[in-house]
Each structure stands twice: as structure tokens, then as C-alpha cells.
Design an enzyme around this catalytic site. Structure first.
Site, PDB file in Angstrom:
ATOM      1  N   MET A   1      33.082   4.562  48.385  1.00  0.00           N
ATOM      2  CA  MET A   1      33.091   4.036  47.016  1.00  0.00           C
ATOM      3  C   MET A   1      33.540   5.142  46.087  1.00  0.00           C
ATOM      4  SD  MET A   1      29.075   3.483  46.162  1.00  0.00           S
ATOM      5  CE  MET A   1      27.820   4.730  46.364  1.00  0.00           C
TER       6      MET A   1
ATOM      7  N   TYR B   1      22.901  12.698  43.835  1.00  0.00           N
ATOM      8  CA  TYR B   1      23.931  11.645  43.851  1.00  0.00           C
ATOM      9  C   TYR B   1      23.349  10.235  43.963  1.00  0.00           C
ATOM     10  CZ  TYR B   1      24.097  12.272  49.081  1.00  0.00           C
ATOM     11  OH  TYR B   1      23.843  12.388  50.419  1.00  0.00           O
ATOM     12  N   GLU B   2      24.224   9.260  43.767  1.00  0.00           N
ATOM     13  CA  GLU B   2      23.859   7.838  43.640  1.00  0.00           C
ATOM     14  C   GLU B   2      22.895   7.603  42.474  1.00  0.00           C
ATOM     15  OE1 GLU B   2      25.796   6.159  45.106  1.00  0.00           O
ATOM     16  OE2 GLU B   2      26.451   7.608  46.595  1.00  0.00           O
ATOM     17  N   GLY B   3      23.127   8.315  41.395  1.00  0.00           N
ATOM     18  CA  GLY B   3      22.259   8.228  40.229  1.00  0.00           C
ATOM     19  C   GLY B   3      21.163   9.268  40.351  1.00  0.00           C
TER      20      GLY B   3
ATOM     21  N   GLN C   1      17.147   7.181  37.995  1.00  0.00           N
ATOM     22  CA  GLN C   1      16.308   6.235  38.740  1.00  0.00           C
ATOM     23  C   GLN C   1      14.996   5.975  37.998  1.00  0.00           C
ATOM     24  OE1 GLN C   1      17.711   4.797  41.361  1.00  0.00           O
ATOM     25  NE2 GLN C   1      19.441   6.173  41.068  1.00  0.00           N
TER      26      GLN C   1
END
Length: 598
Positions: free
Chosen positions: A165, A442-444, A449
Site C-alpha cells: 500500500m 507506522y500504520e498510524g 491510535q
């Protein structure tokens, strides 16, 4: 050299004795035939693959790293990585939980969850290559056109192609509303996409003949901000109508990031220079489609830290039993040796038990969430599907942030157990610490979160979903409230269950007057919620262990589980009192600081 033994016994305990997975799956038509024996057999073989094929490449892959040929833009992965991936495909592991319609084995996600925990323990950097493909698969499965599904899903299912992605750009990370990559419509219905993406894990490699990139970009007439983002499928090599690989597309790796950890994974700067892509989903609604992949990735990142916590603990435990240093404060324990093993020292035990508790609590939560995902996608009752999805949405930021915070803390503690040897490469502990650090980012980031949990998942629906989890806690408290043997687990859980309602309302009311109050409290709030969830699962695990012991079962596993639960409630769970106090301190001490930060 470090060692790794797949924690199959604990996985089986959580699945079969605590969560009763087999009975839950019988209610799902697509998984009704999946029994405990099948699950155990698959995971036993999966554990062998992780420990025997992938784990031996972890230290060497970290030392060698990836190499970019700047002339061809091709990336060579560390020695042995490509061959291990070929064995991964031979074993059918890529297709484990994929749809049989596209060549998958159709096993439940709960099986894939446990398999990937073991893979992450063995080698996080290697596991990221196939791991990201699952998110791409899920996104296309949910939002792809029939043509996209027919062309790409069979190859992603088999693992012949991998997926990525492509979100982040040099000037924007989490704030995707600022992205600038452009997509120009073409007469044939395709798009030419131009821009630059960074931090793209597994963006280029030598495992497969093609890589499927899911790219966020803007149409020429797109509105500003996040409402003007579309999603595009951009393959490394164009795909012909018959599914064969065609000419090279104009997307390539322009550079590799030089990172603190996960050296064996190619983290790429991706250049798109009029690359041909097709739209996934609807125009300007790309984020909604991409969130399928992002949510899968957030669960996967929590699983990465769970895996690292487990392998770091195993190695620290073995070292603490073997390494002799000083004498026990309470008297000599190893009279035949010059000193006692360091495991006799209270603080060494605290570090070991912290890692063990974070691994076992995290495993219970991760397996529970995987079961929720299976129910959300496959249960015949619409209400069960909706409730499962809602609960999973609440717990996803906790999985991502709480498990990764805990994982970094645990790997650092396990490194500390080794003393000076923990700082030396050959023992492997410093790599676990370095690899674990990215998972909090990573991934927010974990702050993002926390804001998602408190702002959207809790305050966004006036605490409705949190109350549903509270009902699970309340039911367990009511069931075991008069059981004296459960009091040490139930009483603190009951108290926090009551406190968190008032705590949430308090922050919510303050946030209505000043939104910074939510931002100031969010990180602390997530850890409180994380402990509530862990406390619930540790109480359930203690409940099962006590019943087994009462029934005459002499397996030391149950005694160990009780001891770990006691440690958790005595030494880790009380953190919630401090967290609630610091959250209530509000935003003034943070925001009224212009002079301090001048």
C-alpha cells in the site's frame, strides 16, 4: 545465537479452553467443519516452518540488508530470503485464510493470526513481504471490480504476486489529506499516475515476478483534503487480459531507506512517472477502500510486536537460568556454583514476567480479535456480524498501540536481562529492540491510535461500544464475584470497570469545552483501556486454570498461568491509577508552555 520455540500450548489454551473457538466456528457455515485437531495440525506445521526455515535468516538478513541496483531499480533481498519464500509458497501458506473462489484454503482468520505470530517471532522483516499482501488481497476482495478480482486475486492468493500500500509522501504521513500524487484519466478508462511515495515496505524485491501496488492519488477535479482521494491499482508489470505479465509499468524504486531496524525488508521510495493504474472503488472515496487494508495492517503490526515479545522473552528466560551473577539476597540457591543464576533476583524476575504477561495477554486479545473478524465476515446473523465488527473496531487501536508499546518495553527489558551481552549483536537481543521500535510508529503512530480510540471509537458514539465491552466484564464479575479464589483477579477488574465509565465521561465533558483536553488524555486513556481488556482476559484465563486445578489436573501449565495472572494484577495492572491521574491533569500543563518551548 537466539532460539525460538513456537508457543503452541498457549495458543491452544487460548483458542480451545478460553475462547472455545471450535464451537464459535461451528456457527459459521464457511468454517463449520474446522475443528480443533485441524487447527492444531496446521499450526504445528506452521510453527516448524517459522522456526526452521525463517528464523535462521533473521540475524543474517539484518546484517546483510537489501541492495538496490540504481540502474535497473531492482532490489536484491538478503541471502536465503527468496528461497524461503519459495518454500512458503510450496507449503501453501499464502493461501491459508483466502477465499476458495480464488484458490484459497478458506481456513479461519484465527488460524492465520496464530501462524503469523510465529512468523513475526521468527523474522519480522521477512514476514512483512507476504504479510502486506493479505491487506492488498482484503482490499481488492472488498472493493475491487469483477475484472480486478479475476486478474489479481488468484495471484495474490497463491502468493505468486505480492501487494503493497502506497500512502505516505515526503511532505505528509498520517495527514493524507495533503497528498499530491495525481491521477489523469485516460480514454480507455485507465489512469496515468504521477507522484512520489516514501516508506513503502516491500515496495520492491526479488521474491515474485510482479508486485501489486495500491496507490492513493488525486483526480484533476478532486476536492481538497481527505474527501478528494481516490485509490488505484498499479502493478509493477502491466497485466494482460489473460492474466499474463506484460510490459514494465512506470513505477519503480528510487531509493531504499536506511533504517534503525527491519533491515531485511526493503523500505522503498517509490516513483510514479505516468504509471498506468485502474481505480479501486469510487472516485474520491479511496480512503474508505484503503481503510480495509489499513485496519488489517494495524492488526498485523500489533501481531509483529506480539511475536517479538514472545521470542525476546524466550531468550531472556533461557539466559537468566544459565547466567550466574552474585548471590540471592535471601541466601545461596546454587551451592555447587560460584554464584546464583540471575533468575533468583527479584528484578530480573520482574522483567521476565513483564514480558511473559504482555505476550500472553496480547495473544489472548489478538486471537479474540481474529475470531471477531471471522464472525464479522461469515456469521449468518446480521446482528452478530454488526456487533462483531463494532467490537473489532473498538479493539483495533488497542491491538496496534497497546501491544506495540508493551512489545518495545518488553524487548528492552529482555535485553536488560542479558546485561552487557544484550548490547552485542551476536546474542540477537538488540535486533529485537530495533525491530520493535518501528511498530509504534507506522500504520498510524500510537498517538493517532489513541486519538482514534478516545475521539472516534468511544466519545464518537457516546461510549456505546465501550459499554458493550463493559457488559462482558460485568458478566464475568457477576459469575465469579463470590468465588474467593478468583477475588484477586475479579476485584481489581470490577473496580476499573466502574472507574472507566466515570473517567470517560469526565474527559468527554472537558473535551466539549476544549478539544485539547482529549488530545492531552488520549495516550494515557488508551493504556487504561488496554489494561481493562488485558485484565478481562487474564481473569478468564485464571478462571479456566483454577477449574482445571480443582478438577485434579496436575499439568504445571495451569499453575504457571495463575502465577502470571497474579503477577500481572499485582505489578502491571495498578499502572491504571497513575494513568488516570495524569490524564485528569488536563491540557494546561502541556499547552500553556510557550516560554518553556521557545
Amino acid at each position: 545465537m537466539p532460539v525460538y520455540n513456537p508457543p503452541l500450548r498457549d495458543m491452544q489454551f487460548v483458542m480451545h479452553e478460553v475462547l472455545n473457538v471450535e464451537a464459535e466456528l461451528k456457527a459459521l457455515p464457511s468454517h463449520a467443519e474446522t475443528d480443533a485437531d485441524t487447527i492444531n495440525a496446521v499450526l504445528e506445521e506452521g510453527g516448524k516452518f517459522a522456526a526452521e526455515i525463517v528464523f535462521p535468516l533473521n540475524i543474517s538478513g539484518d546484517a546483510e540488508g537489501c541492495q538496490l541496483d540504481k540502474a535497473t531499480h531492482e532490489v536484491k533481498t538478503p541471502t536465503g530470503f527468496k528461497e524461503a519464500y519459495a518454500k512458503y509458497l510450496e507449503g501453501g501458506w499464502a493461501a491459508l485464510s483466502c477465499d476458495p473462489e480464488y484458490g484459497g484454503q478458506g481456513l479461519p482468520f484465527v488460524v492465520n493470526q496464530c501462524f503469523y505470530e510465529m512468523m513475526n517471532s521468527a523474522n519480522q522483516a521477512w514476514t512483512m513481504y507476504p504479510g502486506l499482501s493479505h491487506g492488498a488481497y482484503e482490499c481488492l476482495h472488498a472493493h475491487g471490480t469483477p475484472e480486478q478480482k479475476a486478474l489479481y486475486l488468484p495471484k495474490l492468493t497463491s502468493g505468486e504476486w505480492t501487494g503493497t500500500m502506497c500512502l505516505t509522501e515526503p511532505h505528509c504521513g498520517t495527514d493524507l489529506g495533503m497528498l499530491r500524487t495525481k491521477a489523469e484519466p485516460q480514454a480507455d478508462g485507465s489512469y496515468k499516475i504521477t507522484g512520489q511515495k516514501i516508506f513503502i515496505s516491500a515496495g520492491e524485491h526479488d521474491f515474485t515476478e510482479n508486485i501489486v501496488h495500491l496507490v492513493l492519488a488525486r483526480l484533476p477535479d478532486a476536492p481538497k483534503g481527505s474527501k478528494g482521494i481516490s485509490l488505484f491499482l498499479v502493478p509493477k508489470f502491466k497485466v494482460n487480459a489473460d492474466g499474463s505479465v506484460g510490459e514494465r509499468n512506470a513505477i519503480y524504486c528510487g531509493g531504499l531507506e536506511h533504517k534503525m531496524g527491519i533491515h531485511g525488508n526493503a523500505t522503498c521510495q517509490m516513483i510514479l512517472d505516468g504509471a498506468v493504474g485502474t481505480m479501486v472503488g469510487e472516485p474520491n472515496k479511496g480512503l474508505a477502500a484503503m481503510f480495509v487494508m489499513m485496519n488489517a495492517a494495524r492488526l498485523g503490526v500489533g501481531n509483529q510486536s506480539l511475536g517479538l515479545t514472545e521470542v525476546a522473552y524466550q531468550n531472556a528466560l533461557a539466559y537468566a537460568k544459565d547466567r550466574i551473577q552474585m548471590r540471592s539476597l535471601s541466601g545461596t540457591k546454587a551451592k555447587d556454583k560460584d554464584a546464583d543464576p540471575i533468575i533468583v533476583h527479584p528484578d530480573v524476575r520482574k522483567m521476565l514476567l513483564t514480558a511473559k504477561a504482555y505476550a500472553e495477554g496480547g495473544r489472548a486479545l489478538a486471537i479474540y480479535c481474529a475470531l471477531l473478524l471471522d464472525k464479522e465476515l461469515n456469521h449468518p446473523d446480521e446482528k452478530v456480524r454488526k456487533d462483531s465488527g463494532e467490537m473489532l473496531a473498538l479493539l483495533t487501536p488497542i491491538i496496534k498501540a497497546f501491544l506495540t508499546d508493551n512489545g518495545f518495553e518488553a524487548t528492552v527489558m529482555c535485553q536488560q536481562v542479558f546485561g552487557g551481552h544484550g548490547y552485542i549483536k551476536e546474542w540477537g537481543m538488540e535486533q529485537f529492540v530495533r525491530d520493535a521500535r518501528i511498530n509504534m510508529i507506522y500504520e498510524g503512530t500510537n498517538t493517532v491510535q489513541s486519538l482514534d480510540l478516545l475521539g472516534r471509537k468511544v466519545l464518537g458514539n457516546q461510549g456505546a461500544t465501550l459499554k458493550k465491552f463493559g457488559k462482558l466484564v460485568g458478566a464475568l464479575v457477576e459469575e465469579e464475584g463470590v468465588n474467593e479464589k478468583m477475588a484477586e483477579f475479579i476485584n481489581p477488574l470490577a473496580v476499573l470497570g466502574d472507574q472507566i465509565t466515570k473517567f470517560t465521561m469526565e474527559i468527554g465533558f472537558k473535551g466539549m469545552r476544549n478539544a485539547d483536553e482529549v488530545g492531552a488524555a488520549a495516550v494515557d486513556y488508551l493504556r487504561v483501556a488496554g489494561h481493562l481488556v488485558f485484565g478481562y482476559f487474564f481473569a478468564r484465563m485464571a478462571q479456566v486454570a483454577l477449574r482445571q486445578i480443582a478438577a485434579g489436573n496436575t499439568d504445571p501449565f495451569y499453575v504457571a498461568k495463575l502465577q502470571t495472572a497474579r503477577f500481572y494484577f499485582a505489578k502491571l495492572f495498578p499502572e491504571t491509577a497513575t494513568l488516570m491521574r495524569t490524564a485528569r491533569a488536563g491540557s494546561k500543563a502541556l499547552m500553556d508552555t510557550d516560554a518553556a518551548l521557545a
